[in-house]
Every structure is written in structure tokens, then in C-alpha cells.
Design an enzyme around this catalytic site. Structure first.
Site: not given
Length: 258
Positions: A90-91
Site C-alpha cells: 500500500s503506502m
């Protein structure tokens, strides 16, 4: 003096390949606590602890991606003395990409493989409403929608008040990111996605192919945005397969020197 970037201990000298792991928004190095047991011999799992979480909870979290990438690249640089790969979820996937770009700009050794998980191609415009400046209730609702935080933790008001500044900072990292075109990375790329990911549908992953000149492959995993946890063994099998050439070469060298 303990290196704050490696809360579980600095990378050792016995590894043939190091795997640096970057967390998702609101996450910490503990997201990868079970990975060392899944890794093959001589592949060392090295989770990084970003400021504002885990053992660094007292430090102010970073709110922009490029300063974060600069800091992580500086933390990795001393350990680029042998083959290494970078994984981010994700991030962390977007961060892994920008860290690799930063390492290239600095003329430092690049990873032998880049693994991006549950992150849309970097040149896609974000469509979800920003929440990093929203009321606490809206931030908590976003966490509920993403599904990575147990309900009992979200309902723990004292804990959430402790964690919300870091969560907001991480959402700010994602929501203020601006992609800058550059030449493709000369690094093989594996992109993971979830079959039922409400945040990053499979169609948003195809654009990653344009970010490498060394070949890209897409691996779809059963689950939502946080398939990272139940599918850890499946992910590690793919990672180990990609690192097999480096591991085999290291084993041959060890046998010759025996």
C-alpha cells in the site's frame, strides 16, 4: 547505539540477499514479524521502522513522500553492500518505488528486485476524498473501510488518540503525492494485487509496467486490501523465487570456499 530504522536489529552479515520491507499507512515494522520464519535460508527479512510508530512512536511522523523516501534511502544505503530487494505494501509500495528512484539519483546500488503490493500505478490520479485533515470520526471510518485495523482497536479511544497523528501523516503522504515522470527503472518489478481490494482494483495495477525496463509481472492474490497477512506465505514464495538466482550463486560461492 541502536539503529532506530531497524527495531528488530540491524541487518546481519550472514545474508546472501536482504529483503527490506516497508509498511502500509498506519502500520509499523511489526506487520512483518512473521516473515523471517517464512523466508528461505540466507534471505534476511529486514522490516524498517518509520518515524512515529513502533519503537519510534515519540518521533514526529513525516507527512510528505519525498522526504520519507530520502530518509529511507539514507537508511538503506549502508546495507547495499550485497544483493537486496525492496517490498512495500500500500503506502509502502509507493514508498518502495520512490526510494528506488532516489537510490538511482544518488548513484547507489539498486535492488535486484522491487515488489509493490496493493498500490495503484504511481501516475494514476487519486480518486478517494482526502481525509488527512478530516474530523477524527472520518479518519476512523476510512480505517474501517480499508479493513486492516481490528474493530477492537478502532474502538479503543485512548489507543486511537495515540495513533491518529501517525495515521493522518501517512494519509497526507498519499494524498499530497505528485508523480514526476522519469525514465523507467532498470529493476525487475513484481506487482501484487488483491482480488477483492476495494481501494486498489486490479485495473489500477497495469500502469506499473511502464515504470521498469527490466520486466514486470502481475500476481493476483485472494483477498481484500490487507491480503498481506493471510497470504504472507504465498507472497514469500514469490519473493524467494525471484531471489533464487542470487541465493543459488551465494550458495555456490560458499561451497567453493568450503
Amino acid at each position: 547505539m541502536r539503529n532506530p530504522w531497524f527495531g528488530r536489529g540491524e541487518p546481519g552479515q550472514a545474508a546472501a540477499v536482504r529483503l527490506f520491507c516497508l509498511p502500509y499507512a498506519g502500520g509499523s515494522a511489526s506487520a512483518y514479524r512473521g516473515w523471517p520464519a517464512l523466508a528461505p535460508a540466507r534471505l534476511e527479512v529486514c522490516p524498517l521502522e518509520l518515524p512515529g510508530r513502533g519503537g519510534r512512536i515519540g518521533e514526529p511522523p513525516l507527512t510528505r513522500l519525498r522526504p520519507m523516501a530520502d530518509a529511507v534511502a539514507g537508511a538503506l544505503a549502508p546495507y547495499a553492500d550485497r544483493p537486496y530487494a525492496v517490498f512495500g505494501h500500500s503506502m509502502g509500495g509507493l514508498l518502495a518505488f520512490e526510494v528506488t528512484r532516489t537510490l538511482r539519483r544518488r548513484g547507489l546500488p539498486l535492488p535486484v528486485h522491487l515488489f509493490v503490493s496493493a498500490a495503484a500505478a504511481p501516475d494514476l490520479r487519486r480518486t478517494r476524498p482526502p481525509v488527512h485533515r478530516a474530523p477524527d470520526a472520518d479518519v476512523l471510518e476510512e480505517l474501517r473501510v480499508l479493513g486492516g485495523t481490528p474493530a477492537e482497536l478502532l474502538d479503543d479511544e485512548e489507543l486511537m488518540q495515540l495513533m491518529l497523528p501517525t495515521v493522518r501523516a501517512d494519509f497526507s503522504v498519499l494524498e499530497t503525492y505528485e508523480y514526476r515522470p522519469d525514465r523507467p527503472l532498470p529493476v525487475p518489478l513484481t506487482v501484487f494485487g488483491g482480488t477483492d481490494d476495494p481501494l486498489v482494483p486490479v485495473r489500477d495495477l497495469d500502469g506499473w509496467r511502464d515504470q521498469t525496463s527490466a520486466g514486470a509481472r502481475l500476481r493476483i492474490v485472494s483477498g481484500g486490501h490487507f491480503y498481506l497477512h493471510p497470504a504472507a506465505a504465498e507472497l514469500m514464495a514469490v519473493i524467494a523465487g525471484a531471489a533464487a538466482v542470487q541465493l543459488a550463486a551465494a550458495n555456490d560461492d560458499q561451497e567453493i570456499g568450503a
